[in-house]
Write a protein that holds these residues in place. Structure first.
Motif: not given
Length: 220
Positions: A131-155
């Motif tokens: 869904a398109i949200l009002f705070n995309p920059a904040e979401l992308l800069a979140s620690h959750t985004m970093t964690q997501l990439l760290q989680k998926v890249t090994p696979y």
């Protein structure tokens, strides 16, 4: 990690020439791009690559999609993420749902395993924008985004991220800083040289490594 992916039909996908016409000259050009990216990566193992462009309608999303398909056709396991949370298009290109995607994972409404889709083209998985949200920059800069990439890249062998245009919003700089390399797409009849150089400066300011430039002669 066991991924349970929802399936979507891979037929009649818009602008996916590498899938619909793999013997075409354009498909061969995408295979060349794929090969060049592998040579550029070499032993550095740049697993996360950002695909962006200076402005709109320069072909970056179509380019990202076709590179991903071309890689998957070589039996590589690829994850394609729609990081353009303001104007997403990968769900349209692949004719799949955008009901659940990246924004849902980043806001905790879904887990990656439930949000990722199988394209049924080789081992190509797609994480749409959600869904398109009002705070995309904040979401992308979140620690959750970093964690997501760290989680998926090994696979995956390669993770490709389609982002907004580099000169329009700050989102691209944020994502670029999380990636191992950036591919800049420019369009022959649209991108002016000043925009291309300005994009280069913006990305370098974000400490991004530009690994290649693709000259696109088609509209996306």
């Amino acid at each position: 990690m066991v991924i349970s992916k929802r399936k979507r039909s891979a037929t009649e996908k818009r602008n996916l020439v590498t899938f619909t016409n793999p013997d075409s000259i354009i498909s061969e050009q995408f295979r060349t791009i794929r090969t060049n990216l592998h040579f550029i990566n070499g032993k550095s193992k740049n697993k996360i690559l950002l695909i962006t462009s200076p402005g709109k309608k320069e072909g970056k999303s179509t380019t990202a999609a076709n590179i991903a398909v071309s890689m998957a056709q070589q039996k590589e396991k690829i994850l394609l993420i729609d990081g353009n949370l303001r104007n997403p298009s990968l769900h349209s290109i692949f004719k799949t749902s955008n009901e659940v995607g990246l924004t849902d994972v980043l806001t905790g409404k879904a887990i990656f395993e439930d949000a990722v889709y199988s394209s049924k083209i080789g081992s190509l998985d797609i994480l749409t924008s959600g869904a398109i949200l009002f705070n995309p920059a904040e979401l992308l800069a979140s620690h959750t985004m970093t964690q997501l990439l760290q989680k998926v890249t090994p696979y995956y062998d390669i993770v490709l991220i389609d982002s907004p245009p580099a000169l329009e919003v700050t989102d691209t700089k944020i994502i670029a800083n999380l990636c191992d390399g950036v591919v800049l797409v420019v369009r022959q009849d649209k991108t002016n040289i000043d925009s291309a150089f300005e994009s280069k400066k913006v990305l370098e300011y974000a400490k991004a490594q530009i690994v290649g430039v693709i000259l696109n002669e088609k509209n996306s």
